[in-house]
Design an enzyme around this catalytic site. Structure first.
Site, PDB file in Angstrom:
ATOM      1  N   ASN A   5      -1.822  -1.294  -6.936  1.00 36.46           N
ATOM      2  CA  ASN A   5      -1.452   0.043  -6.461  1.00 36.46           C
ATOM      3  C   ASN A   5      -1.645   1.062  -7.580  1.00 36.46           C
ATOM      4  OD1 ASN A   5       0.770  -1.359  -7.585  1.00 36.46           O
ATOM      5  ND2 ASN A   5       2.252  -0.027  -6.592  1.00 36.46           N
ATOM      6  N   GLU A  47      -0.461   4.802  -8.212  1.00 40.46           N
ATOM      7  CA  GLU A  47       0.376   5.904  -7.725  1.00 40.46           C
ATOM      8  C   GLU A  47      -0.080   7.234  -8.306  1.00 40.46           C
ATOM      9  OE1 GLU A  47       4.486   4.788  -8.401  1.00 40.46           O
ATOM     10  OE2 GLU A  47       4.382   3.318  -6.786  1.00 40.46           O
ATOM     11  N   CYS A  75      -2.455   1.918  -2.126  1.00 47.75           N
ATOM     12  CA  CYS A  75      -1.866   0.576  -2.217  1.00 47.75           C
ATOM     13  C   CYS A  75      -2.867  -0.413  -2.815  1.00 47.75           C
ATOM     14  CB  CYS A  75      -1.484   0.067  -0.828  1.00 47.75           C
ATOM     15  SG  CYS A  75      -0.136   0.951  -0.055  1.00 47.75           S
ATOM     16  N   GLU A  89      -3.800  -3.340  -1.693  1.00 48.32           N
ATOM     17  CA  GLU A  89      -4.724  -3.921  -0.711  1.00 48.32           C
ATOM     18  C   GLU A  89      -5.901  -2.997  -0.468  1.00 48.32           C
ATOM     19  OE1 GLU A  89      -1.505  -3.494  -0.564  1.00 48.32           O
ATOM     20  OE2 GLU A  89      -0.485  -4.897   0.766  1.00 48.32           O
ATOM     21  N   CYS A  96       1.517  -2.959   4.136  1.00 51.78           N
ATOM     22  CA  CYS A  96       1.984  -1.849   4.969  1.00 51.78           C
ATOM     23  C   CYS A  96       0.997  -1.610   6.122  1.00 51.78           C
ATOM     24  CB  CYS A  96       2.169  -0.586   4.121  1.00 51.78           C
ATOM     25  SG  CYS A  96       0.637   0.280   3.732  1.00 51.78           S
ATOM     26  N   CYS A 151      -2.475  -0.127   5.269  1.00 49.75           N
ATOM     27  CA  CYS A 151      -3.419  -1.112   4.719  1.00 49.75           C
ATOM     28  C   CYS A 151      -3.954  -2.025   5.816  1.00 49.75           C
ATOM     29  CB  CYS A 151      -2.751  -1.943   3.625  1.00 49.75           C
ATOM     30  SG  CYS A 151      -2.509  -0.995   2.123  1.00 49.75           S
TER      31      CYS A 151
HETATM   32  N1  THU Z   1       2.386  -0.649  -1.882  1.00 51.92           N
HETATM   33  C1  THU Z   1       1.286  -1.447  -1.948  1.00 51.92           C
HETATM   34  O1  THU Z   1       0.572  -1.472  -2.950  1.00 51.92           O
HETATM   35  N2  THU Z   1       0.989  -2.202  -0.861  1.00 51.92           N
HETATM   36  C2  THU Z   1       1.676  -2.196   0.318  1.00 51.92           C
HETATM   37  O2  THU Z   1       1.257  -2.835   1.271  1.00 51.92           O
HETATM   38  C3  THU Z   1       2.918  -1.429   0.416  1.00 51.92           C
HETATM   39  C4  THU Z   1       3.268  -0.564  -0.728  1.00 51.92           C
HETATM   40  C5  THU Z   1       2.711   0.188  -3.041  1.00 51.92           C
HETATM   41  C6  THU Z   1       2.539   1.672  -2.805  1.00 51.92           C
HETATM   42  C7  THU Z   1       3.494   2.249  -3.830  1.00 51.92           C
HETATM   43  O3  THU Z   1       2.808   2.380  -5.071  1.00 51.92           O
HETATM   44  C8  THU Z   1       4.576   1.209  -3.977  1.00 51.92           C
HETATM   45  O4  THU Z   1       4.063   0.016  -3.412  1.00 51.92           O
HETATM   46  C9  THU Z   1       5.878   1.571  -3.296  1.00 51.92           C
HETATM   47  O5  THU Z   1       5.700   1.862  -1.982  1.00 51.92           O
END
Ligand code: THU
Length: 136
Positions: free
Chosen positions: A45, A47, A56, A58, A90, A93
C-alpha cells in the site's frame, strides 16, 4: 502448503516492509502469480496525505503486472497483513481484480506467521460490476 504459494507469501512479506503507511500505520503486502509466468509480482500500500489518493497493496501489484506484462490471467494472489485472523482485500481491489481474475482464482489470506486461509475470488465478489463488454 504449496511451494509456490509459500514463495509468494515471502514476496508479499518483503513488499509489506516497503509499504508507505504513515497515516494508518497499517502495512499491507501482496504478491500476484500470473499464469504461465515464473515471476511473482509484489505490491504494497502507498498512502497519500490526501488520503483519497492512497493505493492498496493488491492494486499496486495488479497495476505493476499490467504495466510489465500486459493483460494476463491471474493464477492466485497472496495478501499479508499483521492481523489475526488475516485480512481480506477491500471491495475496490476486488472490483479491479475482476478484470483479470477467474471466479475460481484462489485468494490466500496471510499474516506474519504464514498463509492462514484460502478463499475463491467469487466467494469474495460474486457479482462484480461488468456493464461493458471489453473491446480490445
Ligand atoms: N489496504 C490495502 O492495502 N489493501 C486492502 O485490501 C485494504 C486496505 C490499505 C489501504 C490503507 O493504506 C490501509 O490499508 C488502511 O486502510
Amino acid at each position: 502448503m504449496d511451494k509456490l504459494v509459500e514463495k509468494a507469501w515471502h514476496v508479499a512479506l518483503k513488499a509489506r516492509e516497503n509499504a508507505h503507511a504513515p497515516y494508518s500505520h497499517f502495512k499491507v503486502g501482496a504478491a500476484l502469480k500470473l499464469k504461465g509466468m515464473d515471476e511473482i509480482i509484489p505490491g504494497c500500500n502507498v498512502e497519500n496525505a490526501s488520503f483519497g489518493a492512497t493505493v492498496c497493496a493488491e492494486r499496486t501489484a495488479i497495476q505493476c503486472s499490467v504495466a510489465n506484462h500486459g493483460k494476463t490471467d491471474f493464477e492466485f494472489i497472496v495478501v499479508v497483513t499483521d492481523t489475526d485472523p488475516a485480512t481480506q482485500p477491500c471491495a475496490l481491489c476486488l472490483q479491479v481484480m475482476s478484470e483479470f481474475a477467474h471466479p475460481d482464482m484462489p485468494v490466500y489470506l496471510a499474516n506474519l506467521k504464514g498463509v492462514q486461509s484460502s478463499i475463491t475470488f467469487k466467494e469474495l465478489l460474486p457479482n462484480p460490476f461488468n456493464h461493458f463488454e471489453p473491446n480490445e
